[in-house]
Structure formats: C-alpha cells, structure tokens
Design a protein around this motif. Structure first.
Motif, short mmCIF file in Angstrom:
data_model
loop_
_atom_site.label_atom_id
_atom_site.label_comp_id
_atom_site.label_asym_id
_atom_site.label_seq_id
_atom_site.Cartn_x
_atom_site.Cartn_y
_atom_site.Cartn_z
N GLN A 134 0.81 -1.22 0.07
CA GLN A 134 0.15 0.12 0.39
C GLN A 134 0.62 1.11 -0.27
O GLN A 134 0.13 2.18 -0.62
CB GLN A 134 -0.74 -0.20 1.77
CG GLN A 134 -2.30 -1.35 1.02
CD GLN A 134 -2.77 -1.42 2.44
OE1 GLN A 134 -2.86 -0.48 3.22
NE2 GLN A 134 -4.23 -1.85 2.65
N SER A 135 1.79 0.92 0.83
CA SER A 135 3.00 2.43 0.98
C SER A 135 3.48 2.83 -0.86
O SER A 135 3.88 3.18 -1.18
CB SER A 135 3.95 1.76 1.70
OG SER A 135 3.52 2.06 3.53
N ALA A 136 3.73 1.80 -1.06
CA ALA A 136 5.07 1.97 -2.74
C ALA A 136 3.43 2.02 -3.45
O ALA A 136 3.64 2.71 -4.44
CB ALA A 136 5.03 0.27 -2.89
N ALA A 137 2.04 1.80 -3.47
CA ALA A 137 1.37 2.61 -4.68
C ALA A 137 0.68 3.65 -3.93
O ALA A 137 0.11 4.04 -4.87
CB ALA A 137 -0.11 0.93 -4.52
N MET A 138 0.89 4.92 -2.68
CA MET A 138 0.75 5.36 -2.65
C MET A 138 1.58 6.77 -3.16
O MET A 138 1.57 8.02 -3.05
CB MET A 138 0.71 5.61 -1.15
CG MET A 138 -0.53 5.06 -0.34
SD MET A 138 -0.89 5.13 1.02
CE MET A 138 0.02 7.17 1.83
N ALA A 139 3.02 6.12 -3.49
CA ALA A 139 3.85 6.76 -3.79
C ALA A 139 3.60 7.10 -5.37
O ALA A 139 4.33 8.58 -6.36
CB ALA A 139 5.48 5.99 -3.89
N HIS A 140 2.74 6.29 -5.75
CA HIS A 140 2.66 6.99 -7.54
C HIS A 140 1.34 7.40 -7.86
O HIS A 140 1.00 7.36 -8.58
CB HIS A 140 2.77 5.57 -8.27
CG HIS A 140 3.91 4.85 -8.28
ND1 HIS A 140 4.73 5.00 -8.88
CD2 HIS A 140 3.92 3.55 -7.46
CE1 HIS A 140 5.85 4.02 -8.11
NE2 HIS A 140 5.29 3.22 -7.85
N THR A 141 0.87 7.72 -6.59
CA THR A 141 -0.70 8.52 -6.72
C THR A 141 -0.36 9.58 -5.40
O THR A 141 0.89 10.26 -5.45
CB THR A 141 -1.70 7.93 -5.82
OG1 THR A 141 -1.39 7.54 -4.69
CG2 THR A 141 -1.79 6.22 -6.84
N GLY A 142 -1.85 10.52 -5.32
CA GLY A 142 -1.30 11.82 -4.14
C GLY A 142 -1.66 12.77 -5.72
O GLY A 142 -1.77 13.16 -6.70
N ASP A 143 -0.93 14.08 -4.39
CA ASP A 143 -0.63 14.60 -5.93
C ASP A 143 0.81 15.34 -5.68
O ASP A 143 0.89 16.36 -6.69
CB ASP A 143 -1.02 16.24 -4.48
CG ASP A 143 0.17 16.32 -2.96
OD1 ASP A 143 0.69 14.57 -3.01
OD2 ASP A 143 0.63 17.11 -2.69
N ALA A 144 1.45 14.21 -5.67
CA ALA A 144 3.01 14.52 -6.44
C ALA A 144 3.10 13.57 -6.63
O ALA A 144 4.40 12.48 -5.90
CB ALA A 144 4.22 14.99 -5.90
N PRO A 145 2.64 12.35 -7.45
CA PRO A 145 2.47 11.47 -7.77
C PRO A 145 3.89 11.28 -8.44
O PRO A 145 5.05 12.08 -9.51
CB PRO A 145 2.09 10.96 -9.26
CG PRO A 145 1.45 12.34 -10.02
CD PRO A 145 1.56 13.04 -8.25
N TYR A 146 5.51 10.25 -8.40
CA TYR A 146 6.90 10.45 -8.97
C TYR A 146 7.54 11.14 -8.53
O TYR A 146 8.71 11.67 -9.52
CB TYR A 146 5.96 9.96 -10.49
CG TYR A 146 5.80 8.73 -11.27
CD1 TYR A 146 6.09 7.15 -10.43
CD2 TYR A 146 4.62 8.24 -11.47
CE1 TYR A 146 6.31 6.06 -11.17
CE2 TYR A 146 4.01 7.53 -11.71
CZ TYR A 146 4.62 6.10 -11.68
OH TYR A 146 4.08 4.90 -12.03
#
Length: 181
Positions: A134-146
């Motif tokens: 889940q933490s890894a998936a959150m790194a690619h979403t949200g207000d600043a993906p990637y």
C-alpha cells in the motif's frame, strides 16, 4: 525378540533375546560387554558423511578467508591485524535448521524493535507485506506522483557528468584488455 549381536572382544556373532536388556557377558568368550555408562554420556561418535563434510568445509573456508581478508586490509591500511579483527568471521552457524549462516544481530536497535513488536506496534516498513504494498502504491498517486523520480532526473540534468563509462569497443581495443574466455 532375538537379534544377532557381535561381541566387541572376540568379534563372534551370537543370538540374544533383547527383551531382557543388553547382555552382561559374551556367551562365547565370557568377556564383560555391558556398557555401564551414565545416561548423559555420548557413547556414539558423530560420523560425518561426505555431504556434511562439504557443508562444514564451506563454512570453514568462509571463516579462513575472512582471516586472510583482515590481514590484507591491515596491510593496505598500514595498521595491525588486531585493529582489523572485526572483519574476521568466527561464529558462522553451520546448523541445518538455521535460516541463515550469519549469527543474529542483537543490539539496542533490535532489542527496541522486539519490545515494540511484543507491544503490538509496527516495526520496519509496516506490519506486513500488505502495508508495504500500500505504501509503494501511494508513492505513485496523490498530489505529487513520482516526485522522487522527477527530482532525481532534475538533479542529474543540473549536475555535470563525472565521467562516462567506456564503450565496449574502447574496452576491447585497450592494450591491457584480456578476454575472459
């Protein structure tokens, strides 16, 4: 139940009913063959097979190699071998039931993590693989993906290159090049 036993003194074979226990004397040569030993005494030597000898040799070679590496490191650093003693491997676990050969690390950090785990608190990167994914998936979403990837690329563009890796043709044409085959 009768079995055939072999006398350790005269090496003759004889039948004996083992329901009565081990014989005190050989019926042929009358030698005392009873093994009156304490229960905690090891009376059978550990016979090693070639397979177990090979495993043990690997562990011993690793430990012997670490001594040589410590000596080489001391020579390169210009210090004594005693100062490089921490590089020596002297306590590899050669038990078959061990998960890894390295001895487990026990220090303040691991003791604190163990106490947190006993209290039901998360340690490491989460409490399990689900939370880590889940933490890894959150790194690619949200207000600043990637965001991390973009910042790395930006820094690489701004910094001058340190050196360029040699191209394959440059390696082969080098007079000191030796083919691996």
């Amino acid at each position: 139940m009768a079995v055939i036993l072999k006398c350790p003194a005269c090496f003759e074979k004889f039948k004996y009913d083992i329901t009565e226990g081990w014989p005190d004397f050989c019926p042929i040569c009358k030698t005392d063959i009873n093994n009156r030993r304490a229960d905690d005494e090891i009376c059978v030597p550990a016979f090693l097979s070639q397979k177990s000898k090979n495993n043990d040799k690997v562990a011993r070679d690793i430990m012997d190699g670490s001594v040589q590496r410590a000596e080489m490191a001391a020579a390169m650093a210009g210090t004594s071998v005693d100062e490089m003693a921490s590089l020596k491997i002297t306590n590899l676990s050669d038990r078959r039931d061990a998960e890894v050969a390295a001895m487990p690390v026990v220090n303040d950090v691991t003791r604190h993590m163990d106490s947190m785990q006993r209290a039901g608190m998360p340690v490491g990167f989460g409490t399990g693989p689900t939370e880590a994914m889940q933490s890894a998936a959150m790194a690619h979403t949200g207000d600043a993906p990637y965001a991390g990837l973009r910042e790395r690329n930006r820094l690489q563009r701004l910094m001058p290159p340190i050196a360029q890796a040699p191209l394959p043709q440059q390696i082969v044409n080098n007079p000191n090049y030796r083919s691996p085959v």
